[in-house]
Write a protein that holds these residues in place. Structure first.
Motif, short mmCIF file in Angstrom:
data_model
loop_
_atom_site.label_atom_id
_atom_site.label_comp_id
_atom_site.label_asym_id
_atom_site.label_seq_id
_atom_site.Cartn_x
_atom_site.Cartn_y
_atom_site.Cartn_z
N ILE A 2 0.82 -1.22 0.00
CA ILE A 2 0.00 0.00 0.00
C ILE A 2 0.85 1.26 0.00
O ILE A 2 0.33 2.35 -0.27
CB ILE A 2 -0.97 0.01 1.20
N ALA A 3 2.14 1.14 0.27
CA ALA A 3 3.00 2.32 0.25
C ALA A 3 3.25 2.82 -1.17
O ALA A 3 3.76 3.94 -1.35
CB ALA A 3 4.33 2.01 0.93
N THR A 4 2.87 2.04 -2.19
CA THR A 4 3.00 2.50 -3.58
C THR A 4 1.78 3.32 -3.98
O THR A 4 1.48 3.46 -5.16
CB THR A 4 3.13 1.31 -4.53
N CYS A 5 1.11 3.91 -3.02
CA CYS A 5 -0.13 4.65 -3.20
C CYS A 5 -0.03 5.69 -4.33
O CYS A 5 0.91 6.49 -4.38
CB CYS A 5 -0.47 5.34 -1.88
N LYS A 6 -1.05 5.68 -5.21
CA LYS A 6 -1.14 6.65 -6.31
C LYS A 6 -2.26 7.66 -6.10
O LYS A 6 -2.34 8.65 -6.83
CB LYS A 6 -1.35 5.92 -7.64
N THR A 7 -3.15 7.41 -5.17
CA THR A 7 -4.23 8.37 -4.90
C THR A 7 -3.60 9.67 -4.40
O THR A 7 -2.88 9.69 -3.40
CB THR A 7 -5.20 7.81 -3.85
N ARG A 8 -3.87 10.77 -5.12
CA ARG A 8 -3.18 12.04 -4.86
C ARG A 8 -4.02 12.97 -4.01
O ARG A 8 -5.24 13.09 -4.20
CB ARG A 8 -2.84 12.73 -6.17
N ALA A 9 -3.36 13.62 -3.08
CA ALA A 9 -3.96 14.71 -2.32
C ALA A 9 -3.10 15.95 -2.54
O ALA A 9 -1.90 15.93 -2.26
CB ALA A 9 -4.03 14.36 -0.83
N VAL A 10 -3.70 17.00 -3.07
CA VAL A 10 -2.98 18.24 -3.38
C VAL A 10 -3.56 19.36 -2.52
O VAL A 10 -4.77 19.60 -2.53
CB VAL A 10 -3.12 18.58 -4.88
N ARG A 11 -2.69 20.03 -1.81
CA ARG A 11 -3.14 21.09 -0.91
C ARG A 11 -3.48 22.35 -1.71
O ARG A 11 -2.74 22.74 -2.63
CB ARG A 11 -2.04 21.42 0.10
N GLU A 12 -4.60 22.96 -1.37
CA GLU A 12 -4.99 24.19 -2.04
C GLU A 12 -4.11 25.34 -1.56
O GLU A 12 -3.46 25.27 -0.51
CB GLU A 12 -6.46 24.48 -1.78
N ALA A 13 -4.10 26.40 -2.34
CA ALA A 13 -3.16 27.50 -2.12
C ALA A 13 -3.25 28.10 -0.73
O ALA A 13 -2.23 28.47 -0.13
CB ALA A 13 -3.36 28.57 -3.19
N ASP A 14 -4.47 28.21 -0.21
CA ASP A 14 -4.61 28.84 1.11
C ASP A 14 -4.32 27.88 2.26
O ASP A 14 -4.35 28.28 3.43
CB ASP A 14 -6.00 29.46 1.27
N GLY A 15 -4.05 26.62 1.95
CA GLY A 15 -3.68 25.65 2.95
C GLY A 15 -4.81 25.09 3.78
O GLY A 15 -4.59 24.25 4.66
#
Length: 395
Positions: free
Chosen positions: A136-149
């Motif tokens: 599971i450490a090869t995780c591809k599901t992405r989480a991207v932080r928005e500009a305001d955090g």
């Protein structure tokens, strides 16, 4: 080995009697029938009743914090199995709740934990991906932080998210830094499952259980639902992952299960008992199956293997139980004949479908939380000191 029995006090016997009376009234034949049909391994009515009666909270908490004593915890676990309480969703919920308690903000803890104990909040595991296998450490599901955090946008998909359709939150592993080494790129979130962009699709497994594939499409999650540090998700994940793997130390008092998967092993023990009972019964001509020495040998071998598997500790027991289920269930079906292929509840089934169910269930027991191959590699590497496996072709 100490085979001494625990002597129950009068108070503990009353506790056992109360638990039996409660479960007898809750886990009805209708509940069992519905669970077989849905494959959910969950019943909301039963779950809420156990929460209202305080059993969920007392199971989760230590004795020092108002939970069960060690003896009562063992009684409770044994009776749940004896009455076939649908349990999987509470199992995942209780594991995730440990990480929520340890890593969530006070605000999220207060939002989640009281309703976990009442039964109104359930949580599932968002680990495996469609092409990820057991790592599971090869995780591809992405989480991207928005500009305001203040929030994150999540995209991806997870397989085998069992119970998602009956849960309110998913314990979700995401990749927040694709350029970093895989164990340093992960961030954990507790994602509300009613968030827009989440789609849950059911999948039925060969043993009749339901699991799910869950799609995440531009799912916006508030940063307050992040558990632990950014890119520090492996630390958050490690404790519940060890619990799911069964890689935990044995209890000193001997009252805990010898290994994980003992619940599943109970189906194997029932099937073997039924097969032995059928083999020992006289047929129309007065002859018993057991009078055939090959049948007696195969039954004895199966019983010996099962007892050895049930006695194996920790991660060794997990492997032994799953492999033994795979090995002895075909033997039991062969001994009982063609009618053993009929499933539970079918007229004419040789053993009410016991061996047939274990035969279908066994492959999945060797996959849950990781495959047998993964666990054998872990045993070889960490218990036996044989080093990491090398898969490259020899030169």
């Amino acid at each position: 080995m100490d085979f001494s029995r625990v002597e129950l006090s009068d108070e503990d016997r009353r506790f056992r009697d109360d638990v039996q009376a409660l479960l007898r009234g809750l886990v009805t034949e209708e509940v069992k029938r519905r669970d077989r049909e849905t494959g959910d391994n969950f019943d909301e009515g039963v779950h809420l009743a156990l929460g209202e009666a305080g059993y969920l909270e007392r199971e989760w908490k230590s004795e020092a914090d108002g939970g069960f004593s060690r003896v009562r915890r063992r009684i409770w676990e044994q009776e749940k199995r004896r009455f076939h309480v649908p349990w999987v969703t509470w199992g995942t919920t209780s594991m995730v709740a440990r990480s929520v308690d340890k890593f969530a903000t006070p605000e999220v803890r207060d939002e989640v934990l009281p309703r976990v104990f009442s039964g109104h909040v359930r949580m599932c595991l968002g680990y495996t991906e469609p092409e990820g296998g057991s790592d599971i450490a090869t995780c591809k599901t992405r989480a991207v932080r928005e500009a305001d955090g203040s929030s994150w946008i999540i995209n991806g998909a997870k397989m085998f998210t069992t119970g998602a359709h009956n849960c309110q939150y998913v314990f979700l592993i995401t990749n927040t830094d694709p350029s970093a080494p895989k164990h340093q790129s992960l961030t954990m979130f507790l994602v509300p499952l009613d968030t827009p962009g989440i789609e849950i699709q059911g999948i039925r497994t060969v043993d009749g259980d339901r699991t799910n594939i869950v799609y995440y499409s531009d799912v916006r999650v508030d940063d307050r639902y992040r558990l632990g540090e950014v890119n520090g998700g492996w630390t958050v994940l490690r404790e519940p992952l060890n619990a799911e793997h069964g890689a935990v130390a044995a209890a000193e008092d001997g009252l805990a299960d010898v290994s994980i998967m003992m619940h599943q092993a109970g189906f194997m023990a029932d099937a073997l008992d039924r097969a032995a009972g059928r083999a020992g019964a006289s047929g129309p001509g007065g002859r018993r199956l057991l009078d055939d020495q090959s049948v007696a040998y195969r039954l004895g071998r199966s019983a010996a293997r099962m007892e050895a598997a049930l006695s194996a500790p920790s991660i060794f027991g997990r492997v032994a139980i799953a492999q033994t289920m795979r090995d002895i269930s075909p033997d039991l079906m062969d001994i009982l004949g063609a009618a053993s292929a009929l499933p539970l509840g079918t007229d004419g089934a040789a053993d009410d479908g016991g061996a047939e169910y274990v035969y279908r269930f066994a492959p999945l027991v060797g996959i849950y939380g990781g495959t047998l191959e993964v666990f054998r590699n872990m045993i070889a590497q960490y218990a036996l000191g044989l080093g990491k496996p090398k898969y490259a072709a020899s030169q």
